[in-house]
Motif scaffolding. Structure first.
Motif, PDB file in Angstrom:
ATOM      1  N   ILE A   1       0.829  -1.207   0.000  1.00  0.00           N
ATOM      2  CA  ILE A   1       0.000   0.000   0.000  1.00  0.00           C
ATOM      3  C   ILE A   1       0.859   1.251   0.000  1.00  0.00           C
ATOM      4  O   ILE A   1       0.613   2.193  -0.764  1.00  0.00           O
ATOM      5  N   GLU A   2       1.884   1.297   0.847  1.00  0.00           N
ATOM      6  CA  GLU A   2       2.718   2.490   0.952  1.00  0.00           C
ATOM      7  C   GLU A   2       3.519   2.747  -0.311  1.00  0.00           C
ATOM      8  O   GLU A   2       3.904   3.894  -0.589  1.00  0.00           O
ATOM      9  N   ALA A   3       3.759   1.689  -1.105  1.00  0.00           N
ATOM     10  CA  ALA A   3       4.452   1.856  -2.387  1.00  0.00           C
ATOM     11  C   ALA A   3       3.532   2.435  -3.457  1.00  0.00           C
ATOM     12  O   ALA A   3       3.975   2.704  -4.583  1.00  0.00           O
ATOM     13  N   GLY A   4       2.248   2.638  -3.119  1.00  0.00           N
ATOM     14  CA  GLY A   4       1.313   3.239  -4.065  1.00  0.00           C
ATOM     15  C   GLY A   4       0.758   2.276  -5.084  1.00  0.00           C
ATOM     16  O   GLY A   4       0.380   2.690  -6.188  1.00  0.00           O
ATOM     17  N   ASN A   5       0.687   0.994  -4.727  1.00  0.00           N
ATOM     18  CA  ASN A   5       0.167  -0.016  -5.648  1.00  0.00           C
ATOM     19  C   ASN A   5      -1.351  -0.151  -5.511  1.00  0.00           C
ATOM     20  O   ASN A   5      -1.904   0.117  -4.456  1.00  0.00           O
ATOM     21  N   PRO A   6      -2.040  -0.595  -6.580  1.00  0.00           N
ATOM     22  CA  PRO A   6      -3.513  -0.598  -6.575  1.00  0.00           C
ATOM     23  C   PRO A   6      -4.129  -1.721  -5.759  1.00  0.00           C
ATOM     24  O   PRO A   6      -3.773  -2.896  -5.899  1.00  0.00           O
ATOM     25  N   MET A   7      -5.081  -1.319  -4.915  1.00  0.00           N
ATOM     26  CA  MET A   7      -5.835  -2.260  -4.094  1.00  0.00           C
ATOM     27  C   MET A   7      -7.267  -1.764  -3.993  1.00  0.00           C
ATOM     28  O   MET A   7      -7.519  -0.555  -3.894  1.00  0.00           O
ATOM     29  N   LEU A   8      -8.215  -2.693  -4.030  1.00  0.00           N
ATOM     30  CA  LEU A   8      -9.624  -2.377  -3.858  1.00  0.00           C
ATOM     31  C   LEU A   8     -10.205  -3.298  -2.791  1.00  0.00           C
ATOM     32  O   LEU A   8     -10.091  -4.519  -2.898  1.00  0.00           O
ATOM     33  N   ALA A   9     -10.821  -2.697  -1.767  1.00  0.00           N
ATOM     34  CA  ALA A   9     -11.426  -3.461  -0.681  1.00  0.00           C
ATOM     35  C   ALA A   9     -12.897  -3.083  -0.570  1.00  0.00           C
ATOM     36  O   ALA A   9     -13.233  -1.896  -0.497  1.00  0.00           O
ATOM     37  N   ILE A  10     -13.768  -4.081  -0.559  1.00  0.00           N
ATOM     38  CA  ILE A  10     -15.217  -3.864  -0.550  1.00  0.00           C
ATOM     39  C   ILE A  10     -15.814  -4.305   0.789  1.00  0.00           C
ATOM     40  O   ILE A  10     -15.537  -5.394   1.268  1.00  0.00           O
ATOM     41  N   CYS A  11     -16.639  -3.452   1.376  1.00  0.00           N
ATOM     42  CA  CYS A  11     -17.442  -3.768   2.563  1.00  0.00           C
ATOM     43  C   CYS A  11     -16.575  -4.350   3.681  1.00  0.00           C
ATOM     44  O   CYS A  11     -15.802  -3.623   4.292  1.00  0.00           O
ATOM     45  N   GLY A  12     -16.680  -5.642   3.981  1.00  0.00           N
ATOM     46  CA  GLY A  12     -15.888  -6.222   5.047  1.00  0.00           C
ATOM     47  C   GLY A  12     -14.398  -6.072   4.823  1.00  0.00           C
ATOM     48  O   GLY A  12     -13.631  -5.851   5.770  1.00  0.00           O
ATOM     49  N   GLY A  13     -13.955  -6.200   3.579  1.00  0.00           N
ATOM     50  CA  GLY A  13     -12.548  -5.991   3.265  1.00  0.00           C
ATOM     51  C   GLY A  13     -12.113  -4.569   3.556  1.00  0.00           C
ATOM     52  O   GLY A  13     -11.004  -4.325   4.062  1.00  0.00           O
ATOM     53  N   TYR A  14     -12.974  -3.621   3.239  1.00  0.00           N
ATOM     54  CA  TYR A  14     -12.747  -2.210   3.539  1.00  0.00           C
ATOM     55  C   TYR A  14     -12.609  -2.022   5.051  1.00  0.00           C
ATOM     56  O   TYR A  14     -11.665  -1.365   5.532  1.00  0.00           O
ATOM     57  N   GLN A  15     -13.517  -2.614   5.816  1.00  0.00           N
ATOM     58  CA  GLN A  15     -13.464  -2.499   7.269  1.00  0.00           C
ATOM     59  C   GLN A  15     -12.164  -3.071   7.829  1.00  0.00           C
ATOM     60  O   GLN A  15     -11.590  -2.530   8.781  1.00  0.00           O
ATOM     61  N   PHE A  16     -11.671  -4.149   7.233  1.00  0.00           N
ATOM     62  CA  PHE A  16     -10.449  -4.782   7.713  1.00  0.00           C
ATOM     63  C   PHE A  16      -9.207  -3.922   7.514  1.00  0.00           C
ATOM     64  O   PHE A  16      -8.179  -4.155   8.153  1.00  0.00           O
ATOM     65  N   LEU A  17      -9.266  -2.935   6.636  1.00  0.00           N
ATOM     66  CA  LEU A  17      -8.120  -2.050   6.461  1.00  0.00           C
ATOM     67  C   LEU A  17      -7.927  -1.140   7.669  1.00  0.00           C
ATOM     68  O   LEU A  17      -6.847  -0.587   7.875  1.00  0.00           O
ATOM     69  N   GLY A  18      -8.990  -0.973   8.468  1.00  0.00           N
ATOM     70  CA  GLY A  18      -8.935  -0.083   9.611  1.00  0.00           C
ATOM     71  C   GLY A  18      -8.418  -0.748  10.872  1.00  0.00           C
ATOM     72  O   GLY A  18      -7.810  -1.822  10.838  1.00  0.00           O
TER      73      GLY A  18
END
Length: 228
Positions: free
Chosen positions: A85-102
């Motif tokens: 993520i810090e290298a600026g590479n593409p990632m998409l997280a939806i719903c539960g996946g989005y929540q897990f980033l936090g």
């Protein structure tokens, strides 16, 4: 011979609510149309994973039970996802996946699921605030139309670091109060949009561009290493 773009689907067998795998299928189709072969690896429980080997990381949604299962396994992925993520590479997280980033997800019974802590956001389950229905919001790539169905309300803990994916026109998005949908940090995006979100050609093409650029950088770096 066509070059191969590599996609990592985190917990494909557990996190695929409302057909989120459609996002990966759409991306495979678009990249095939651009002349690439595409491989998709299911990074599930216990599987070794180096995010830097991939051109795109996708993390779909899941129900509360599946999220408790994933929560026990996902900490081992945090270091490599942080680098990616810090290298600026593409990632998409939806719903539960989005929540897990936090940092955490507080469930209706008061239980707190510890998440990855990769980004400064947190989610609270609010049963009185069920957010369901068609959504429409304005993004940097134009209007996106999708579908949401969640009681998890996501809040940014650092609004200078994180930016919304879009401003709501119809629907709720992250929570009922703020009027924004999703999150962007560098080239990592989170969203509550099912449908799937990448059926919107404008945003799908934008992701295809990011993935293609990442692939060219990764392959170029590998070529330099091989030459040395």
């Amino acid at each position: 011979m066509a070059e191969t773009i590599k996609i990592a689907y985190l917990y494909e067998d557990l996190m695929n609510t409302y057909g989120d795998s459609g996002d990966v299928k759409i991306m495979r189709y678009l990249l095939n149309q651009r002349g690439y072969d595409v491989t998709v690896d299911n990074i599930s429980l216990g599987r070794e994973f180096n995010a830097m080997d991939y051109d795109f990381v996708f993390f779909g949604g899941g129900q509360d039970y599946e999220q408790t299962v994933v929560a026990r396994d996902v900490p081992r992925l945090t270091a490599t996802l942080h680098e990616y993520i810090e290298a600026g590479n593409p990632m998409l997280a939806i719903c539960g996946g989005y929540q897990f980033l936090g940092t955490e997800y507080k469930m209706v019974d008061g239980t707190t699921i510890e998440c990855t802590g990769l980004l400064p956001l947190h989610t609270v389950f609010r049963p009185e605030a069920r957010m369901i229905g068609d959504t429409e919001y304005e993004t940097q790539w134009g209007i996106v139309k999708a579908f949401e169905n969640h009681s998890g309300c996501t809040y940014f803990d650092d609004k200078d670091k994180l930016k919304p994916l879009g401003k709501m026109v119809t629907g709720f998005g992250n929570n009922p109060e703020e009027g924004y949908e999703g999150m962007q940090y560098k080239q990592t995006f989170g969203s509550y949009s099912h449908g799937p979100i990448l059926r919107n050609r404008n945003i799908a093409e934008a992701f295809a561009d990011m993935i293609q650029q990442r692939h060219e950088q990764r392959v170029g770096a590998q070529a330099v290493v091989t030459a040395d």
